[in-house]
Design an enzyme around this catalytic site. Structure first.
Site, PDB file in Angstrom:
ATOM      1  N   HIS A 104     -45.758  -9.595 -69.345  1.00 16.81           N
ATOM      2  CA  HIS A 104     -45.614 -10.674 -68.365  1.00 16.81           C
ATOM      3  C   HIS A 104     -44.191 -10.815 -67.850  1.00 16.81           C
ATOM      4  O   HIS A 104     -43.808 -11.870 -67.351  1.00 16.81           O
ATOM      5  CB  HIS A 104     -46.116 -12.006 -68.959  1.00 16.81           C
ATOM      6  N   CYS A 138     -31.521 -13.258 -51.229  1.00 16.72           N
ATOM      7  CA  CYS A 138     -31.287 -11.812 -51.209  1.00 16.72           C
ATOM      8  C   CYS A 138     -30.528 -11.470 -49.923  1.00 16.72           C
ATOM      9  O   CYS A 138     -30.555 -12.240 -48.954  1.00 16.72           O
ATOM     10  CB  CYS A 138     -32.648 -11.113 -51.223  1.00 16.72           C
TER      11      CYS A 138
HETATM   12  C1  BJW Z   1     -48.493 -19.993 -83.630  1.00 13.42           C
HETATM   13  C2  BJW Z   1     -47.435 -20.690 -84.158  1.00 13.42           C
HETATM   14  C3  BJW Z   1     -46.754 -20.125 -85.166  1.00 13.42           C
HETATM   15  C4  BJW Z   1     -48.276 -21.955 -82.525  1.00 13.42           C
HETATM   16  N1  BJW Z   1     -47.155 -18.913 -85.599  1.00 13.42           N
HETATM   17  N2  BJW Z   1     -48.925 -18.857 -83.996  1.00 13.42           N
HETATM   18  C5  BJW Z   1     -60.890 -12.244 -66.959  1.00 13.42           C
HETATM   19  C6  BJW Z   1     -61.566 -13.401 -67.242  1.00 13.42           C
HETATM   20  C7  BJW Z   1     -61.090 -14.661 -66.777  1.00 13.42           C
HETATM   21  C8  BJW Z   1     -59.911 -14.740 -66.036  1.00 13.42           C
HETATM   22  C9  BJW Z   1     -59.242 -13.580 -65.756  1.00 13.42           C
HETATM   23  C10 BJW Z   1     -59.732 -12.364 -66.209  1.00 13.42           C
HETATM   24  N3  BJW Z   1     -58.840 -11.390 -65.806  1.00 13.42           N
HETATM   25  C11 BJW Z   1     -57.827 -11.984 -65.141  1.00 13.42           C
HETATM   26  C12 BJW Z   1     -58.055 -13.311 -65.068  1.00 13.42           C
HETATM   27  C13 BJW Z   1     -57.175 -14.310 -64.405  1.00 13.42           C
HETATM   28  C14 BJW Z   1     -55.968 -14.706 -65.216  1.00 13.42           C
HETATM   29  C15 BJW Z   1     -56.447 -15.281 -66.532  1.00 13.42           C
HETATM   30  O1  BJW Z   1     -56.446 -14.653 -67.577  1.00 13.42           O
HETATM   31  N4  BJW Z   1     -56.836 -16.548 -66.524  1.00 13.42           N
HETATM   32  C16 BJW Z   1     -57.320 -17.218 -67.737  1.00 13.42           C
HETATM   33  C17 BJW Z   1     -56.314 -18.305 -68.160  1.00 13.42           C
HETATM   34  C18 BJW Z   1     -58.670 -17.762 -67.481  1.00 13.42           C
HETATM   35  N5  BJW Z   1     -55.078 -13.576 -65.413  1.00 13.42           N
HETATM   36  C19 BJW Z   1     -54.182 -13.248 -64.498  1.00 13.42           C
HETATM   37  O2  BJW Z   1     -54.100 -13.840 -63.442  1.00 13.42           O
HETATM   38  C20 BJW Z   1     -53.287 -12.057 -64.789  1.00 13.42           C
HETATM   39  N6  BJW Z   1     -53.266 -11.176 -63.662  1.00 13.42           N
HETATM   40  C21 BJW Z   1     -54.313 -10.452 -63.313  1.00 13.42           C
HETATM   41  O3  BJW Z   1     -55.319 -10.398 -63.965  1.00 13.42           O
HETATM   42  O4  BJW Z   1     -54.121  -9.746 -62.142  1.00 13.42           O
HETATM   43  C22 BJW Z   1     -55.209  -8.997 -61.613  1.00 13.42           C
HETATM   44  C23 BJW Z   1     -54.677  -8.335 -60.358  1.00 13.42           C
HETATM   45  C24 BJW Z   1     -54.801  -6.973 -60.234  1.00 13.42           C
HETATM   46  C25 BJW Z   1     -54.333  -6.349 -59.071  1.00 13.42           C
HETATM   47  C26 BJW Z   1     -53.738  -7.123 -58.063  1.00 13.42           C
HETATM   48  C27 BJW Z   1     -53.602  -8.481 -58.194  1.00 13.42           C
HETATM   49  C28 BJW Z   1     -54.062  -9.104 -59.365  1.00 13.42           C
HETATM   50  C29 BJW Z   1     -51.837 -12.513 -64.946  1.00 13.42           C
HETATM   51  C30 BJW Z   1     -51.634 -13.387 -66.118  1.00 13.42           C
HETATM   52  C31 BJW Z   1     -50.182 -13.876 -66.119  1.00 13.42           C
HETATM   53  C32 BJW Z   1     -49.926 -14.930 -67.173  1.00 13.42           C
HETATM   54  N7  BJW Z   1     -48.651 -15.513 -66.922  1.00 13.42           N
HETATM   55  C33 BJW Z   1     -48.088 -16.480 -67.877  1.00 13.42           C
HETATM   56  C34 BJW Z   1     -46.709 -16.939 -67.372  1.00 13.42           C
HETATM   57  C35 BJW Z   1     -45.676 -15.815 -67.575  1.00 13.42           C
HETATM   58  C36 BJW Z   1     -44.303 -16.256 -67.195  1.00 13.42           C
HETATM   59  C37 BJW Z   1     -43.788 -17.350 -68.087  1.00 13.42           C
HETATM   60  O5  BJW Z   1     -43.575 -17.160 -69.282  1.00 13.42           O
HETATM   61  O6  BJW Z   1     -43.573 -18.435 -67.535  1.00 13.42           O
HETATM   62  O7  BJW Z   1     -47.966 -15.861 -69.163  1.00 13.42           O
HETATM   63  S1  BJW Z   1     -49.194 -17.826 -68.195  1.00 13.42           S
HETATM   64  C38 BJW Z   1     -48.814 -17.967 -69.925  1.00 13.42           C
HETATM   65  O8  BJW Z   1     -49.971 -17.615 -70.720  1.00 13.42           O
HETATM   66  C39 BJW Z   1     -47.762 -16.880 -70.185  1.00 13.42           C
HETATM   67  C40 BJW Z   1     -48.180 -16.373 -71.529  1.00 13.42           C
HETATM   68  O9  BJW Z   1     -47.647 -15.073 -71.743  1.00 13.42           O
HETATM   69  C41 BJW Z   1     -49.686 -16.400 -71.445  1.00 13.42           C
HETATM   70  C42 BJW Z   1     -50.381 -16.438 -72.763  1.00 13.42           C
HETATM   71  O10 BJW Z   1     -50.018 -17.575 -73.489  1.00 13.42           O
HETATM   72  P1  BJW Z   1     -49.799 -17.464 -75.066  1.00 13.42           P
HETATM   73  O11 BJW Z   1     -48.631 -16.593 -75.349  1.00 13.42           O
HETATM   74  O12 BJW Z   1     -51.065 -17.111 -75.710  1.00 13.42           O
HETATM   75  O13 BJW Z   1     -49.322 -18.957 -75.419  1.00 13.42           O
HETATM   76  P2  BJW Z   1     -50.227 -20.261 -75.701  1.00 13.42           P
HETATM   77  O14 BJW Z   1     -49.347 -21.434 -75.593  1.00 13.42           O
HETATM   78  O15 BJW Z   1     -51.464 -20.238 -74.904  1.00 13.42           O
HETATM   79  O16 BJW Z   1     -50.704 -20.070 -77.226  1.00 13.42           O
HETATM   80  C43 BJW Z   1     -49.775 -20.100 -78.299  1.00 13.42           C
HETATM   81  C44 BJW Z   1     -50.553 -19.816 -79.569  1.00 13.42           C
HETATM   82  O17 BJW Z   1     -49.619 -19.754 -80.631  1.00 13.42           O
HETATM   83  C45 BJW Z   1     -51.574 -20.923 -79.939  1.00 13.42           C
HETATM   84  O18 BJW Z   1     -52.819 -20.305 -80.235  1.00 13.42           O
HETATM   85  C46 BJW Z   1     -50.971 -21.567 -81.190  1.00 13.42           C
HETATM   86  O19 BJW Z   1     -51.954 -21.986 -82.135  1.00 13.42           O
HETATM   87  C47 BJW Z   1     -50.163 -20.431 -81.757  1.00 13.42           C
HETATM   88  N8  BJW Z   1     -49.030 -20.828 -82.576  1.00 13.42           N
HETATM   89  N9  BJW Z   1     -47.319 -21.924 -83.451  1.00 13.42           N
HETATM   90  C48 BJW Z   1     -48.223 -18.304 -85.008  1.00 13.42           C
HETATM   91  N10 BJW Z   1     -45.698 -20.724 -85.748  1.00 13.42           N
HETATM   92 ZN    ZN Z   2     -34.686  -8.917 -50.353  1.00 15.78          ZN
END
Ligand code: BJW
Ligand code: ZN
Length: 237
Positions: A104, A138
Site C-alpha cells: 500500500h 510539481c
Molecule cells: C493487533 C494488535 C497487536 C491490534 N498485535 N494485532 C474484493 C472484495 C470486496 C472489495 C474489494 C475486493 N477487491 C478490491 C476491493 C475494494 C477494496 C477493498 O478491499 N475494500 C474492502 C474494505 C471491502 N480494495 C481496494 O480498493 C484496493 N485496490 C484495488 O483492489 O484496486 C483494483 C484496481 C485494479 C486496477 C485498476 C484500478 C483498481 C486498494 C486497497 C488500498 C487500501 N488502502 C489503505 C490506506 C493505505 C494508505 C494509508 O496507510 O493511509 O490501506 S486502507 C487501510 O486498510 C490501509 C491498510 O493497509 C489496510 C488494511 O488495514 P489493516 O492493516 O488490516 O488495519 P486494521 O486497522 O483494519 O486492523 C488492525 C488489526 O490489528 C485488527 O484486526 C486488530 O485486532 C489487530 N491488532 N493490536 C497484533 N498488538
Molecule cells: Zn507533475
C-alpha cells in the site's frame, strides 16, 4: 525454509502507531476513511488529506520498532523471509528486515498526481498536527500527493507480483495484525491455504481469516512473534 509474513497495522500498534479500524484509538475513529483515504477525498480536500499524511509521516520519527518487528527480522537467520506489508510505515526495515514488499505504498515517498514524477523537495515541518496544509506543487503544476494506495487504486505491480510469488513459494505464511478485510491483500492467505500452505494468524481479535487459518493465536504481535518459530512443532504438529 521460506517464510512469508503478511503484516497489517496491528504489528505497529505496540510501537504506538494507531491502527485504522480500532473504534476508539484507530486512525479512522475521528475521520471519515472515504474522505481521507480515497482519491475522491483527495480531489475534494487535498489540503486536509495532505495534512493528515504529513502528520503520520512525522509521527514515525517518534516511534521505534517493537519486539514483533524485531522477531520477524531475526527470523532471517533461520529462513528465507519475505515480509509483505500493508503498512506504509518503515518499522520492518528499521528492525532489520531486508526483503520487504509494501503493498500500500510508503509514508516516505511522494509523487505528482498529474505527471507521476517523484517529489524530491523539502517537506514543511509539522511539530503539531494541523487540519489543513497546502500540498506542494510539481514543476508541471500538479499537486504532490503521498505515494500510498487509496481505495479503488491499483496496488504497485512489482510489489504485488513479488508478494504473490513469495506466498506461492512459502512453506509457511504468518499473518499478523491485520483485520483481513482489505483486498487484494486479504486474498494472499486464502491463496496459500488453497495451495496447502499452512497459515498462522496472530491477532488479539478474531477476523474473517480466523476460522480458515491453520492456527489462529489470540495474542499480540510483540508477545507472540519472538517465540513463534520455537512453537512451530507444537502448533503445526
Ligand atoms: C493487533 C494488535 C497487536 C491490534 N498485535 N494485532 C474484493 C472484495 C470486496 C472489495 C474489494 C475486493 N477487491 C478490491 C476491493 C475494494 C477494496 C477493498 O478491499 N475494500 C474492502 C474494505 C471491502 N480494495 C481496494 O480498493 C484496493 N485496490 C484495488 O483492489 O484496486 C483494483 C484496481 C485494479 C486496477 C485498476 C484500478 C483498481 C486498494 C486497497 C488500498 C487500501 N488502502 C489503505 C490506506 C493505505 C494508505 C494509508 O496507510 O493511509 O490501506 S486502507 C487501510 O486498510 C490501509 C491498510 O493497509 C489496510 C488494511 O488495514 P489493516 O492493516 O488490516 O488495519 P486494521 O486497522 O483494519 O486492523 C488492525 C488489526 O490489528 C485488527 O484486526 C486488530 O485486532 C489487530 N491488532 N493490536 C497484533 N498488538
Ligand atoms: Zn507533475
Amino acid at each position: 525454509m521460506q517464510l512469508t509474513v503478511l503484516s497489517g497495522a496491528g504489528i505497529s500498534a505496540e510501537s504506538g502507531v494507531p491502527t485504522f479500524r480500532d473504534v476508539e484509538t484507530g486512525l479512522w475513529a475521528k475521520v471519515d476513511p472515504y474522505e481521507i483515504s480515497s482519491s475522491e477525498g483527495w480531489q475534494r480536500h487535498p489540503e486536509r488529506v495532505w495534512a493528515w499524511y504529513l502528520w503520520r509521516h512525522y509521527m514515525m520519527d517518534a516511534v521505534e520498532p517493537n519486539n514483533g518487528h524485531r522477531a520477524v527480522a531475526a527470523w532471517q537467520d533461520y529462513a528465507d523471509v519475505h515480509v509483505v506489508t500493508q503498512n506504509v510505515d518503515n518499522l520492518h526495515e528499521r528492525a532489520g528486515s531486508t526483503n520487504v514488499h509494501h503493498l500500500h505504498g510508503s509514508l516516505f515517498e511522494f509523487r505528482c498526481d498529474a505527471c507521476e514524477s517523484q517529489f524530491e523537495g523539502v517537506l514543511p515541518a509539522m511539530p503539531e498536527p494541523v487540519e489543513e496544509v497546502e500540498p506542494p506543487l510539481c514543476f508541471c503544476g500538479g499537486l504532490i500527493r503521498p505515494n500510498v494506495v487509496w481505495f479503488g487504486e491499483p496496488l504497485p505491480e512489482r510489489a504485488w507480483q513479488q508478494s504473490v510469488a513469495a506466498v506461492g513459494n512459502s512453506d509457511l505464511v504468518i499473518v499478523v495484525g491485520t483485520s483481513s478485510i482489505v483486498y487484494p491483500a486479504a486474498g494472499l492467505p486464502e491463496a496459500a491455504l488453497a495451495n496447502g500452505i499452512p497459515v498462522i494468524e496472530v491477532n488479539p481479535q478474531r477476523t474473517p481469516l480466523s476460522d480458515s487459518a491453520t492456527v489462529s493465536l489470540r495474542e499480540t504481535a510483540a508477545s507472540a512473534l519472538p517465540g513463534l518459530l520455537q512453537r512451530l512443532p507444537t502448533l503445526l504438529g
